[in-house]
Scaffold this motif. Structure first.
Motif, PDB file in Angstrom:
ATOM      1  N   VAL A 155       0.869  -1.078  -0.075  1.00  0.00           N
ATOM      2  CA  VAL A 155       0.022   0.001  -0.094  1.00  0.00           C
ATOM      3  C   VAL A 155       0.943   1.374  -0.033  1.00  0.00           C
ATOM      4  O   VAL A 155       1.593   1.459   1.038  1.00  0.00           O
ATOM      5  N   ARG A 206      -1.714   7.264  -2.480  1.00  0.00           N
ATOM      6  CA  ARG A 206      -2.765   6.622  -3.248  1.00  0.00           C
ATOM      7  C   ARG A 206      -3.301   6.854  -4.650  1.00  0.00           C
ATOM      8  O   ARG A 206      -3.582   6.079  -5.525  1.00  0.00           O
ATOM      9  N   GLY A 237      -1.314   4.408  -6.068  1.00  0.00           N
ATOM     10  CA  GLY A 237      -2.072   3.187  -5.826  1.00  0.00           C
ATOM     11  C   GLY A 237      -3.169   2.923  -6.602  1.00  0.00           C
ATOM     12  O   GLY A 237      -3.975   1.772  -6.605  1.00  0.00           O
ATOM     13  N   LEU A 238      -3.778   4.098  -7.509  1.00  0.00           N
ATOM     14  CA  LEU A 238      -4.964   3.833  -8.253  1.00  0.00           C
ATOM     15  C   LEU A 238      -4.922   4.337  -9.545  1.00  0.00           C
ATOM     16  O   LEU A 238      -4.048   5.105  -9.991  1.00  0.00           O
ATOM     17  N   VAL A 276      -7.168   0.254  -2.593  1.00  0.00           N
ATOM     18  CA  VAL A 276      -5.781  -0.062  -2.632  1.00  0.00           C
ATOM     19  C   VAL A 276      -5.106  -1.153  -1.774  1.00  0.00           C
ATOM     20  O   VAL A 276      -4.557  -2.086  -1.997  1.00  0.00           O
TER      21      VAL A 276
END
Length: 487
Positions: A326, A330, A334-335, A398
């Motif tokens: 993680v 994010r 992460g995305l 995530v």
């Protein structure tokens, strides 16, 4: 008796960003010529107060006042350098004021720069390319530039974060010299021993509110740490989580792992089912350590092993070895914002979603629905754009993706940053469940509430592990170790 006016004062200032209160009724007065420390944990409101003092933001309530001698003579030296690397030192020093009317006289500009650097004892060639300077030299050039513009109130935002010990001492010597000449400074630092070394007065913020302002000579280390945490020494920080099995095998082993310029070689073993926390200031190297284990950075020394087998370099190698990550950001790491919740959550297991590399939509949807249920992701459905989710639910996606591969090791970097209380509880519950199922967890976090779920906590300071705290630590223990002082 004549009472000197404040050099700078924030009086009853409040600042809101939507539903978030960044500052609430804060008052801070800085006397002429003093070096005033501003301390507090992450999220206390320090950065917001600086933005008000520098005019980048306007307070929603209250006011910012400057004494006549200080009005318009404010400068800020930020932790992230504002030096332009492609320009020379001389050009950076006199940026936007290289000349009056007519063409720039480069020889005269360099002579003026040389005189300015000599005046402030900065041993840098004015003709040198700024990008070739080291961190300390860039910082000194920024201070010299501010002073040459007539600044008499200088905000130093984490000035030591990227400096080594000797460079810090040289900076402090210059600060003392500036103070003796009448320059007023606001010094922001996570290292409390620096406050005691160089500051006259300290103000503490906690949870967006003013807590105290006191002469440094009149406050002790313990009292200052307690003011920052809101907790007296000796309060336990444990949760009711069952301790990890001391006889469990090691799933993650770091041997002499180091990254030049970030952290020194270290050894670490994490057992199956164990949650190990790592904390420290921004310059501690904690995030770089986690990113090395997760495959985002290449180590300059040492090895990473999972289950006794060496792990190759890069994210694919880490995934293949059984490491789930993680990341810190994010949104950037992460995305994939244009993809759906289902697509994001199942990216690492795409090969399991159909024969011969062909994804079967029904299979992906079924797995995504199970992940949404298991991790309490509040979304319209698996097909909802991940960009439409709240911060807490996006972070759950995530985490769900990291756990979708059933990793042997889970690496988390500030997993609950910027999420609400309910989402935080859900995220940490999922991490505990993974550990209870045998996953070894390396959790890097600035949040004490995150660290309470750990079996032990390592504290890093300037690239080294300086403390290891077992379950039952107090907030004071952790904060004192992070700040580099004895509790």
């Amino acid at each position: 008796m004549t009472v000197l006016e404040d050099a700078v004062a924030a009086v009853g200032v409040s600042k809101h960003f939507g539903a978030t209160t960044a500052l609430s009724g804060v008052t801070m007065r800085i006397a002429p010529g003093e070096t005033h420390a501003l301390v507090g944990r992450n999220g206390a409101g320090k950065s917001t107060l600086v933005s008000l003092l520098t005019g980048l933001q306007r307070p929603d309530e209250g006011e910012i006042r400057f004494g006549d001698a200080w009005r318009g003579r404010v400068a800020c030296v930020f932790q992230r350098s504002t030096i332009i690397p492609s320009l020379s030192v001389a050009e950076n020093l006199f940026l936007n004021r290289q000349a009056g009317r007519g063409p720039i006289r480069w020889g005269a500009l360099r002579r003026r720069a040389g005189e300015l650097l000599a005046e402030y004892d900065v041993g840098v060639d004015p003709a040198a390319l700024a990008g070739e300077l080291d961190v300390e030299q860039r910082q000194l050039v920024e201070i010299a530039r501010a002073l040459s513009q007539g600044a008499r109130f200088i905000i130093l935002d984490e000035p030591t974060a990227r400096l080594d010990g000797p460079a810090i001492e040289r900076l402090f010597a210059r600060m003392r010299s500036l103070s003796a000449s009448g320059v007023t400074m606001l010094f922001i630092s996570h290292h409390l021993q620096e406050v005691f070394a160089v500051c006259d007065t300290v103000t503490v913020l906690r949870d967006a509110r003013w807590v105290l302002t006191r002469p440094v000579a009149d406050i002790g280390h313990d009292e200052l740490v307690a003011a920052m945490t809101g907790e007296a020494a000796g309060l336990a920080g444990a949760t009711d989580r069952r301790p990890a099995d001391a006889a469990a095998p090691a799933v993650l082993e770091l041997s002499g792992l180091g990254l030049h310029g970030a952290y020194e070689p270290l050894d670490l073993r994490i057992r199956a089912g164990e949650i190990v926390g790592v904390t420290g200031s921004g310059s501690s190297g904690k995030v770089s350590l986690a990113e090395t284990v997760g495959g985002l950075r290449r180590a300059s020394a040492g090895t990473v092993q999972v289950g006794g087998e060496p792990v190759g370099t890069g994210v694919p190698a880490a995934l293949a070895a059984g490491i789930g990550l993680v990341p810190q950001d994010r949104h950037r790491e992460g995305l994939v914002p244009l993809l759906s919740v289902a697509e994001n959550a199942t990216l690492p297991i795409a090969g399991e979603l159909g024969p011969a590399g062909v994804i079967v939509p029904a299979r992906r949807r079924a797995i995504a629905e199970e992940l949404i249920r298991r991790y309490d992701i509040r979304a319209e459905g698996p097909g909802a754009p991940v960009a439409s989710l709240s911060g807490g639910n996006a972070q759950k996606v995530v985490l769900a993706r990291a756990l979708s591969t059933r990793p042997r090791v889970l690496v988390l970097i500030n997993p609950t940053a910027g999420v609400d209380v309910r989402s935080k509880e859900s995220l940490l519950g999922a991490v505990r469940a993974a550990a209870d199922a045998g996953t070894g967890v390396l959790m890097v976090s600035d949040e004490l509430d995150d660290l309470r779920h750990c079996d032990r906590v390592l504290v890093m300071f300037h690239g080294r592990v300086t403390a290891e705290l077992q379950a039952g630590w107090s907030d004071t223990d952790v904060v004192a170790a992070v700040e580099g002082v004895s509790a």
